[in-house]
Every structure is written in C-alpha cells, then in structure tokens.
Write a protein that holds these residues in place. Structure first.
Motif, PDB file in Angstrom:
ATOM      1  N   GLU A 107       0.835  -1.210   0.000  1.00  0.00           N
ATOM      2  CA  GLU A 107       0.000   0.000   0.000  1.00  0.00           C
ATOM      3  C   GLU A 107       0.869   1.258   0.000  1.00  0.00           C
ATOM      4  O   GLU A 107       0.584   2.235  -0.697  1.00  0.00           O
ATOM      5  N   ALA A 108       1.933   1.231   0.796  1.00  0.00           N
ATOM      6  CA  ALA A 108       2.815   2.399   0.887  1.00  0.00           C
ATOM      7  C   ALA A 108       3.530   2.654  -0.439  1.00  0.00           C
ATOM      8  O   ALA A 108       3.715   3.803  -0.849  1.00  0.00           O
ATOM      9  N   VAL A 109       3.936   1.579  -1.113  1.00  0.00           N
ATOM     10  CA  VAL A 109       4.677   1.723  -2.366  1.00  0.00           C
ATOM     11  C   VAL A 109       3.766   2.218  -3.487  1.00  0.00           C
ATOM     12  O   VAL A 109       4.161   3.047  -4.307  1.00  0.00           O
ATOM     13  N   ARG A 110       2.543   1.741  -3.518  1.00  0.00           N
ATOM     14  CA  ARG A 110       1.631   2.086  -4.618  1.00  0.00           C
ATOM     15  C   ARG A 110       0.772   3.311  -4.325  1.00  0.00           C
ATOM     16  O   ARG A 110       0.219   3.923  -5.232  1.00  0.00           O
ATOM     17  N   GLY A 111       0.636   3.681  -3.052  1.00  0.00           N
ATOM     18  CA  GLY A 111      -0.255   4.769  -2.689  1.00  0.00           C
ATOM     19  C   GLY A 111      -1.677   4.269  -2.533  1.00  0.00           C
ATOM     20  O   GLY A 111      -2.044   3.218  -3.086  1.00  0.00           O
ATOM     21  N   LYS A 112      -2.481   5.019  -1.792  1.00  0.00           N
ATOM     22  CA  LYS A 112      -3.838   4.542  -1.519  1.00  0.00           C
ATOM     23  C   LYS A 112      -4.700   5.678  -0.982  1.00  0.00           C
ATOM     24  O   LYS A 112      -4.210   6.575  -0.291  1.00  0.00           O
ATOM     25  N   ASP A 113      -5.971   5.656  -1.322  1.00  0.00           N
ATOM     26  CA  ASP A 113      -6.945   6.561  -0.707  1.00  0.00           C
ATOM     27  C   ASP A 113      -7.579   5.824   0.466  1.00  0.00           C
ATOM     28  O   ASP A 113      -8.135   4.732   0.295  1.00  0.00           O
ATOM     29  N   VAL A 114      -7.481   6.406   1.654  1.00  0.00           N
ATOM     30  CA  VAL A 114      -8.021   5.753   2.843  1.00  0.00           C
ATOM     31  C   VAL A 114      -8.979   6.697   3.548  1.00  0.00           C
ATOM     32  O   VAL A 114      -8.861   7.924   3.447  1.00  0.00           O
ATOM     33  N   GLU A 115      -9.927   6.122   4.266  1.00  0.00           N
ATOM     34  CA  GLU A 115     -10.834   6.901   5.105  1.00  0.00           C
ATOM     35  C   GLU A 115     -10.452   6.689   6.556  1.00  0.00           C
ATOM     36  O   GLU A 115     -10.226   5.554   6.976  1.00  0.00           O
ATOM     37  N   ILE A 116     -10.350   7.773   7.295  1.00  0.00           N
ATOM     38  CA  ILE A 116     -10.009   7.669   8.711  1.00  0.00           C
ATOM     39  C   ILE A 116     -11.081   8.366   9.547  1.00  0.00           C
ATOM     40  O   ILE A 116     -11.753   9.290   9.071  1.00  0.00           O
ATOM     41  N   ARG A 117     -11.228   7.913  10.775  1.00  0.00           N
ATOM     42  CA  ARG A 117     -12.177   8.532  11.707  1.00  0.00           C
ATOM     43  C   ARG A 117     -11.381   9.164  12.836  1.00  0.00           C
ATOM     44  O   ARG A 117     -10.590   8.490  13.508  1.00  0.00           O
ATOM     45  N   VAL A 118     -11.598  10.454  13.042  1.00  0.00           N
ATOM     46  CA  VAL A 118     -10.797  11.216  13.999  1.00  0.00           C
ATOM     47  C   VAL A 118     -11.705  11.891  15.020  1.00  0.00           C
ATOM     48  O   VAL A 118     -12.527  12.750  14.657  1.00  0.00           O
ATOM     49  N   PRO A 119     -11.601  11.531  16.301  1.00  0.00           N
ATOM     50  CA  PRO A 119     -12.349  12.251  17.334  1.00  0.00           C
ATOM     51  C   PRO A 119     -11.698  13.610  17.590  1.00  0.00           C
ATOM     52  O   PRO A 119     -10.484  13.698  17.776  1.00  0.00           O
ATOM     53  N   THR A 120     -12.483  14.674  17.589  1.00  0.00           N
ATOM     54  CA  THR A 120     -11.908  16.011  17.727  1.00  0.00           C
ATOM     55  C   THR A 120     -12.944  16.989  18.254  1.00  0.00           C
ATOM     56  O   THR A 120     -14.099  16.624  18.513  1.00  0.00           O
ATOM     57  N   LEU A 121     -12.552  18.232  18.428  1.00  0.00           N
ATOM     58  CA  LEU A 121     -13.467  19.310  18.794  1.00  0.00           C
ATOM     59  C   LEU A 121     -13.764  20.126  17.538  1.00  0.00           C
ATOM     60  O   LEU A 121     -12.839  20.553  16.843  1.00  0.00           O
ATOM     61  N   VAL A 122     -15.047  20.313  17.252  1.00  0.00           N
ATOM     62  CA  VAL A 122     -15.440  21.099  16.087  1.00  0.00           C
ATOM     63  C   VAL A 122     -16.260  22.295  16.549  1.00  0.00           C
ATOM     64  O   VAL A 122     -16.791  22.328  17.662  1.00  0.00           O
ATOM     65  N   GLU A 123     -16.370  23.279  15.680  1.00  0.00           N
ATOM     66  CA  GLU A 123     -17.131  24.483  16.010  1.00  0.00           C
ATOM     67  C   GLU A 123     -18.609  24.145  16.202  1.00  0.00           C
ATOM     68  O   GLU A 123     -19.202  23.400  15.418  1.00  0.00           O
ATOM     69  N   CYS A 124     -19.196  24.671  17.254  1.00  0.00           N
ATOM     70  CA  CYS A 124     -20.610  24.425  17.536  1.00  0.00           C
ATOM     71  C   CYS A 124     -21.475  25.090  16.464  1.00  0.00           C
ATOM     72  O   CYS A 124     -21.361  26.301  16.227  1.00  0.00           O
ATOM     73  N   ASP A 125     -22.340  24.314  15.824  1.00  0.00           N
ATOM     74  CA  ASP A 125     -23.196  24.851  14.763  1.00  0.00           C
ATOM     75  C   ASP A 125     -24.277  25.775  15.319  1.00  0.00           C
ATOM     76  O   ASP A 125     -24.717  26.705  14.638  1.00  0.00           O
ATOM     77  N   THR A 126     -24.689  25.529  16.542  1.00  0.00           N
ATOM     78  CA  THR A 126     -25.795  26.298  17.116  1.00  0.00           C
ATOM     79  C   THR A 126     -25.403  27.750  17.351  1.00  0.00           C
ATOM     80  O   THR A 126     -26.159  28.676  17.048  1.00  0.00           O
ATOM     81  N   CYS A 127     -24.202  27.970  17.909  1.00  0.00           N
ATOM     82  CA  CYS A 127     -23.778  29.339  18.241  1.00  0.00           C
ATOM     83  C   CYS A 127     -22.690  29.852  17.319  1.00  0.00           C
ATOM     84  O   CYS A 127     -22.128  30.933  17.557  1.00  0.00           O
ATOM     85  N   ASP A 128     -22.337  29.065  16.297  1.00  0.00           N
ATOM     86  CA  ASP A 128     -21.267  29.431  15.358  1.00  0.00           C
ATOM     87  C   ASP A 128     -19.944  29.694  16.058  1.00  0.00           C
ATOM     88  O   ASP A 128     -19.143  30.538  15.635  1.00  0.00           O
ATOM     89  N   GLY A 129     -19.718  28.974  17.163  1.00  0.00           N
ATOM     90  CA  GLY A 129     -18.435  29.059  17.853  1.00  0.00           C
ATOM     91  C   GLY A 129     -18.319  30.185  18.867  1.00  0.00           C
ATOM     92  O   GLY A 129     -17.279  30.306  19.528  1.00  0.00           O
ATOM     93  N   SER A 130     -19.364  30.994  19.040  1.00  0.00           N
ATOM     94  CA  SER A 130     -19.259  32.123  19.976  1.00  0.00           C
ATOM     95  C   SER A 130     -19.403  31.679  21.427  1.00  0.00           C
ATOM     96  O   SER A 130     -18.904  32.334  22.341  1.00  0.00           O
TER      97      SER A 130
END
Length: 379
Positions: free
Chosen positions: A131-154
């Motif tokens: 995979e490393a030699v040929r390259g590959k498109d992979v999907e990953i799942r990342v737990p993180t903090l995202v901007e709150c949609d309700t208050c637009d981050g305020s």
C-alpha cells in the motif's frame, strides 16, 4: 540646555535594531529607575532622559523623524512639524512595555484576549508495504473538537452575544505592580478570554466547541515510508471563539513485510539457492512487488552474494527516482537425503578431496591460516 543625542543616551549605535535598544534600556532602567535611586532628583532626571530616548527610538515614525531632523523632528511644541516627544509619559507605562515580555505581556497586552487557534492533532496510519509503495486513498475517523453549529463558535446562546469583561476591559490580562516590577496575569474574571458569556449556548455549554468524530478521506501518495507525515490543513481541533482550526498530521507507519526489507528506495530480500545451481549456475525465480522475475545465477556463486535488479525497488515520493531490488542468495544445504543421494555426495566429495586449492580456495586459505597461527604459538 541642549539635549543629548538619543543614541548616545542609550549607548547604542545609529544602526541598532529594536532588540538592542530594548536591551540597552533595560540595563539603564534597572540602574536609574526612581524606585532604586531613593528620590535623587538628578538621577530621576537622568531616567526621564533615558525613557524619552527609548520612547522615540522604538517608534518607527518618531525615529525616522529624529534621524532626519534631530530633536526638532520630535519636539511636541513644533505642532505639525514634529511627532511629539516622550517627556510626559508615565514611568510605569513604558517600563511595563519593556519588561512585559518577561512576565507574560506588555502595554495594551491583548495576546491572551485573542482567540486561540485550535490544537494540531496526530493520527497514526498503519499500512502494508504494498500500500505504501503504490499509494492509496483511505478513510479515517478522527475524534476532535469542532465548532458548535448552534452558536457558530461564539459560546453564547443564539440571539445573544458575549460581553466585554469589566475587569480587564477585554484585554484578557490584568497587571499587578510590586515596586519595581509589573507582572501580567491572566484575568481571573474571564480566564484570559476578554469576554464573558452571561447566557451560554446549551449544546456546547458556552465553550463554542463540541466533541465529534469526523470521517476524512486521505490520499496517501505512492512511495511513503515509516515516519512520513501527511498534513491536512484545518482538520485539527476547532479554535476558540471562531479562531482558525489546527491541522491534522497523518503519521505513516509501514508494517514489517514477510519477504522484503526496505531501506530508503531500495528493497532487500534473501533468496534460498540450491547447492547445484550455486555451483553450476542457472536461473531462478525471485519475487518483486510487481510479480516474479528471472534472476541469472553465475556459476560458482558463493552464499551471501548480492544481485542487484535495477528499478525493481520503490519510487521516491519526493524525487520520483526508482530504487533497486537487492537479492542476497543463501546457500541451502539439502536435507532428508536418500541413501542413493548420500552415496552420490560421498562419491563427489571423494573426487575433490586433496584438491582444495582448486575447488575450495577459501577453505584452503582458512586452514592454512589456522596452521600458521598454531605454529606461531609453539615457536
């Protein structure tokens, strides 16, 4: 009374940078500050002179005017012709400006009140060598903090907005003075944010960010190796109060392979070789990442010999150059021999006994060396 040259007052040259000017001022201020001179009027006037020189030479416009017109260019009494001097400034203001960087801030210190960028994140991605030699498109799942949609981050409830902190006036810092020193500290009322949220947003509880697991598509280029990083800009944690998000770094780790070992763009493998092929020469099949290929073995090949197969390695992710496949042949001793096979080998061995110099030059050289070693010990 005529004024002294500002550069002379601070003891710096006319080409001195702002850092050198600050350094010179700190040294003189430590010596002549009124808190240390016990009310000596002459020394207090000297400090004012030092302070005035510093204020002019650290202001780009004032310094340019002073360099061109001298003291007249910064004389406040000359109206539009001058840019203003520094004699009337408060000691504490300029002193806090110079020493503020030591204690976490300076005059007008709003560094902490500015919303902080989100943290960078790292994701460890394991891949096979293929995979490393040929390259590959992979999907990953990342737990993180995202901007709150309700208050637009305020962080404030929809329809409301944060208010300026009354304690620090929005600076995020408060200043505490203890004699000679001015110390900047994070505002205790707003925790350094400069704003207060009276009516917080319910989903994010006033934080402006919520936890979420994002699914991302990562295009891994061909030729990556263990230790390489792929940067996904803006895919890290969301920033505070609408500040930019951090980045996500995908750290590549290539698993060990059953056959190949990688070193840069080259691949290595060990190939077992029969006794007869090693002696007589011939062709054998060896594996590559693109399938099997024929490798020509020269007669009288010894175990451990390296054969290089050009351009059968890895294509560099950076330069595009293709490495080689290096095959190390390892002589394999026959096992589970029949009586007939043993007899043939015994007959063969007898046929070359006594002619080691001709058929086994390394063996002869080794035992000749051993004999000389023991002869030297006994003499």
């Amino acid at each position: 009374m005529s004024k002294r040259d500002y550069y002379e007052v601070l003891g710096v040259g006319k080409s001195a940078g702002e850092r050198d000017i600050k350094k010179a001022y700190k040294k003189l201020a430590m010596k002549y500050h009124p808190d240390r001179t016990q009310g000596d009027k002459s020394l207090e006037e000297k400090f004012k002179e030092i302070q005035e020189a510093y204020e002019v030479l650290t202001d780009t416009r004032k310094r340019a005017a002073y360099d061109q017109y001298g003291h007249a260019g910064v004389d406040p009494n000359r109206g539009a012709g001058g840019f203003g001097g520094g004699g009337g400034a408060d000691f504490g203001d300029i002193f806090g400006d110079v020493f503020g960087d030591i204690f976490g801030g300076g005059r007008g210190g709003s560094r902490q009140s500015r919303a902080r960028q989100g943290a960078d994140l790292r994701y460890n991605l394991e891949m096979t060598l293929e995979e490393a030699v040929r390259g590959k498109d992979v999907e990953i799942r990342v737990p993180t903090l995202v901007e709150c949609d309700t208050c637009d981050g305020s962080g404030a409830k929809k329809g409301s907005s944060p208010t300026t902190c009354p304690t620090c006036k929005g600076n995020g810092q408060v200043q505490m003075r203890q004699g000679f020193f001015a110390v900047q500290q994070s505002c205790p009322t707003c925790s350094g944010k400069g704003q207060i949220i009276s009516d917080p947003c319910s989903p994010c509880r006033g934080q402006g960010r919520i936890e979420k697991t994002k699914t991302l598509s990562v295009k891994v280029p061909a030729g990556v190796d263990t230790g390489d990083r792929i940067r996904l800009s803006g895919e890290g944690e969301a920033g505070e109060n609408g500040a930019p998000a951090g980045d996500l770094y995908v750290q590549v780790h290539v698993r060990d392979h059953d056959i190949f070992t990688r070193d840069g763009n080259n691949l290595f493998c060990e190939v077992p070789l029969s006794f007869s092929t090693a002696a007589l020469g011939g062709e054998i099949e060896v594996p590559t990442l693109d399938g099997k290929v024929k490798l020509k073995i020269t007669p009288e090949t010894q175990t451990g010999k390296m054969f290089r197969m050009r351009s059968k390695g890895v294509k560099s992710v950076r330069t595009g150059a293709v490495g080689d496949l290096i095959c190390k042949v390892v002589l394999e001793t026959p096992v589970n021999l029949s009586s007939k096979q043993k007899a043939i080998l015994q007959e063969f061995d007898a046929s070359i006994t006594g002619s080691a110099a001709k058929h086994s030059p390394k063996e002869k050289g080794f035992f000749d060396g051993v004999k000389k070693f023991f002869d030297d010990l006994t003499n």
